[in-house]
Design an enzyme around this catalytic site. Structure first.
Site, PDB file in Angstrom:
ATOM      1  N   THR A  86       0.837  -1.202   0.000  1.00  0.00           N
ATOM      2  CA  THR A  86       0.000   0.000   0.000  1.00  0.00           C
ATOM      3  C   THR A  86       0.871   1.251   0.000  1.00  0.00           C
ATOM      4  O   THR A  86       1.963   1.233   0.564  1.00  0.00           O
ATOM      5  CB  THR A  86      -0.878  -0.037   1.263  1.00  0.00           C
ATOM      6  OG1 THR A  86      -1.838  -1.062   1.084  1.00  0.00           O
ATOM      7  CG2 THR A  86      -1.575   1.264   1.537  1.00  0.00           C
TER       8      THR A  86
ATOM      9  N   ARG B  34     -14.080  -7.509   0.201  1.00  0.00           N
ATOM     10  CA  ARG B  34     -13.350  -7.063   1.394  1.00  0.00           C
ATOM     11  C   ARG B  34     -12.787  -5.646   1.220  1.00  0.00           C
ATOM     12  O   ARG B  34     -12.211  -5.297   0.199  1.00  0.00           O
ATOM     13  CB  ARG B  34     -12.209  -8.045   1.663  1.00  0.00           C
ATOM     14  CG  ARG B  34     -11.350  -7.712   2.890  1.00  0.00           C
ATOM     15  CD  ARG B  34     -10.121  -6.898   2.535  1.00  0.00           C
ATOM     16  NE  ARG B  34      -9.220  -6.745   3.672  1.00  0.00           N
ATOM     17  CZ  ARG B  34      -8.158  -5.951   3.667  1.00  0.00           C
ATOM     18  NH1 ARG B  34      -7.858  -5.253   2.600  1.00  0.00           N
ATOM     19  NH2 ARG B  34      -7.395  -5.855   4.737  1.00  0.00           N
TER      20      ARG B  34
ATOM     21  N   GLY C 219     -10.307  -2.845   3.368  1.00  0.00           N
ATOM     22  CA  GLY C 219      -9.368  -2.769   4.491  1.00  0.00           C
ATOM     23  C   GLY C 219      -9.397  -1.417   5.182  1.00  0.00           C
ATOM     24  O   GLY C 219     -10.392  -0.687   5.122  1.00  0.00           O
ATOM     25  N   ASP C 220      -8.298  -1.106   5.835  1.00  0.00           N
ATOM     26  CA  ASP C 220      -8.220   0.126   6.620  1.00  0.00           C
ATOM     27  C   ASP C 220      -7.968   1.373   5.777  1.00  0.00           C
ATOM     28  O   ASP C 220      -8.347   2.483   6.166  1.00  0.00           O
ATOM     29  CB  ASP C 220      -7.092   0.005   7.658  1.00  0.00           C
ATOM     30  CG  ASP C 220      -5.734  -0.222   6.995  1.00  0.00           C
ATOM     31  OD1 ASP C 220      -5.644  -1.099   6.094  1.00  0.00           O
ATOM     32  OD2 ASP C 220      -4.763   0.459   7.366  1.00  0.00           O
TER      33      ASP C 220
ATOM     34  N   THR D 264      -0.047   1.305   6.770  1.00  0.00           N
ATOM     35  CA  THR D 264       0.070   0.110   5.936  1.00  0.00           C
ATOM     36  C   THR D 264       0.231  -1.092   6.850  1.00  0.00           C
ATOM     37  O   THR D 264       0.844  -0.990   7.906  1.00  0.00           O
ATOM     38  CB  THR D 264       1.269   0.192   4.968  1.00  0.00           C
ATOM     39  OG1 THR D 264       1.452  -1.095   4.360  1.00  0.00           O
ATOM     40  CG2 THR D 264       2.555   0.591   5.670  1.00  0.00           C
ATOM     41  N   GLY D 265      -0.328  -2.214   6.429  1.00  0.00           N
ATOM     42  CA  GLY D 265      -0.197  -3.414   7.246  1.00  0.00           C
ATOM     43  C   GLY D 265      -1.442  -4.272   7.162  1.00  0.00           C
ATOM     44  O   GLY D 265      -2.212  -4.185   6.202  1.00  0.00           O
TER      45      GLY D 265
ATOM     46  N   GLY E  30      -4.733  -4.846   7.508  1.00  0.00           N
ATOM     47  CA  GLY E  30      -5.796  -3.861   7.612  1.00  0.00           C
ATOM     48  C   GLY E  30      -6.843  -4.140   8.677  1.00  0.00           C
ATOM     49  O   GLY E  30      -7.328  -3.208   9.334  1.00  0.00           O
TER      50      GLY E  30
HETATM   51  N1  ASP Z   1      -3.497  -2.102   4.848  1.00  0.00           N
HETATM   52  C1  ASP Z   1      -3.816  -2.606   3.539  1.00  0.00           C
HETATM   53  C2  ASP Z   1      -5.103  -3.369   3.594  1.00  0.00           C
HETATM   54  O1  ASP Z   1      -5.299  -4.108   4.544  1.00  0.00           O
HETATM   55  C3  ASP Z   1      -2.762  -3.469   2.977  1.00  0.00           C
HETATM   56  C4  ASP Z   1      -1.401  -2.858   2.874  1.00  0.00           C
HETATM   57  O2  ASP Z   1      -0.996  -2.084   3.749  1.00  0.00           O
HETATM   58  O3  ASP Z   1      -0.689  -3.149   1.887  1.00  0.00           O
HETATM   59  O4  ASP Z   1      -5.877  -3.271   2.673  1.00  0.00           O
END
Ligand code: ASP
Length: 307
Positions: free
Chosen positions: A173, A201, A203-204, A224-225, A227
């Site tokens: 991300t 789905r 995410g965050d 990022t992480g 989510g």
């Molecule tokens: N945080 C993002 C998600 O869960 C993924 C990412 O950080 O690459 O969609």
């Protein structure tokens, strides 16, 4: 830093080590981060708005296939690319976000149109694409987003019989946070989500208060992480609340929020700027693609190690 500026970018956190990345991808990602840093810095240095700077920087990373955003997005389990993005202005906490896009080349710019040209904050799926049609944003064939390396990552996941969030994830991300010469803040985040995601789905990243947040009274944050845990903690707002209400500095607030993520079984990283000009990152993964620049002459691009 009364009339100074600062800009911090990320291109995802995760198992980012020299062995895992390879020299070619390392050079390509570093070069793209530098270009995105230049795009945002030029705007800030000329006295432009933080909001314009974060959008410009994220667009560069969306167009670059090394990152899981725009071109190069992660594949869903069904073999498609579904994009999410958000943008937020710290001055008045105006925000816009989009989820589940399949045709908009630069999701961050559609998020900005949601903020500026609709009465809503978050538009998803077919409705978001319908809104896009009247907004003059560029659309592309979905094949534009699909790159071979991401397809390989999905195939590997499926061959293992795995699900999203298997061990050894490399989140890609992208995000940007900025403080402009007027003292205003902004944040933007864009993503393809996670490899193997299902059922629409989200995410965050596009959720205001989770993966993206900006408030001139506290900070601008992009995450990022993993989510799901970032959503459950409300990381962006948590960091802002710690700074505004508990008087913590940006580093301490970011560490505390990431400790919450870890306690829920998640992992990842954050970038933060404050009105005072702090420009920091923190991550609890082996690495994070990241870059920062300030009017004081700091300029840094890094991939591995040391949070
Ligand atoms: N945080 C993002 C998600 O869960 C993924 C990412 O950080 O690459 O969609």
């Amino acid at each position: 830093m009364t009339d100074g500026w600062s800009l911090v970018l990320h291109g995802g956190a995760g198992t980012i080590t020299p062995e895992r990345i390879g020299a070619g991808a390392e050079a390509g990602a570093g070069e793209a981060l530098a270009r995105a840093l230049d795009a945002g810095s030029a705007i800030l240095d000329a006295g432009g708005a933080a909001l314009d700077a974060v959008e410009a920087a994220v667009r560069v990373l969306e167009d670059d296939p090394h990152f899981n955003a725009g071109r190069g997005a992660a594949f869903t389990r069904a073999g498609t690319n579904e994009l999410d993005a958000a943008i937020m202005r710290g001055t008045d906490r105006a925000a816009g976000s989009v989820a589940g896009l399949t045709r908009v080349r630069n999701p961050v710019s559609l998020a900005r149109r949601v903020m500026e040209a609709s009465p809503h904050v978050l538009l998803a799926g077919a409705g978001a694409e319908e809104f896009a049609a009247g907004q003059g944003v560029e659309t592309v064939d979905p094949a534009w987003f699909a790159v071979a390396e991401r397809r390989r990552q999905l195939d590997e996941l499926l061959a293992r019989g795995g699900d999203a969030f298997d061990v050894d994830m490399k989140y890609g991300t992208v995000g940007a946070v900025a403080r402009d010469r007027q003292g205003h803040l902004a944040a933007a985040t864009s993503t393809g989500g996670v490899t193997g995601k299902r059922w629409g789905r989200i995410g965050d990243s596009p959720l205001i208060g989770a993966g993206t947040y900006a408030d001139d009274r506290a900070c601008a944050v992009s995450c990022t992480g993993s989510g799901e845990q970032f959503v459950r903690v409300g990381v962006g707002h948590e960091i802002a609340a710690r700074i505004r209400l508990a008087g913590e500095d940006a580093g301490a607030a970011a560490e505390a929020a990431l400790a919450e993520v870890r306690a829920l079984g998640g992992t990842g990283g954050v970038i933060v700027v404050t009105p005072a000009g702090e420009a920091i990152w923190r991550f609890i993964t082996p690495g994070m693609y990241r870059a920062r620049a300030t009017s004081a002459g700091l300029r840094e691009v890094a991939l591995y190690g040391e949070a």
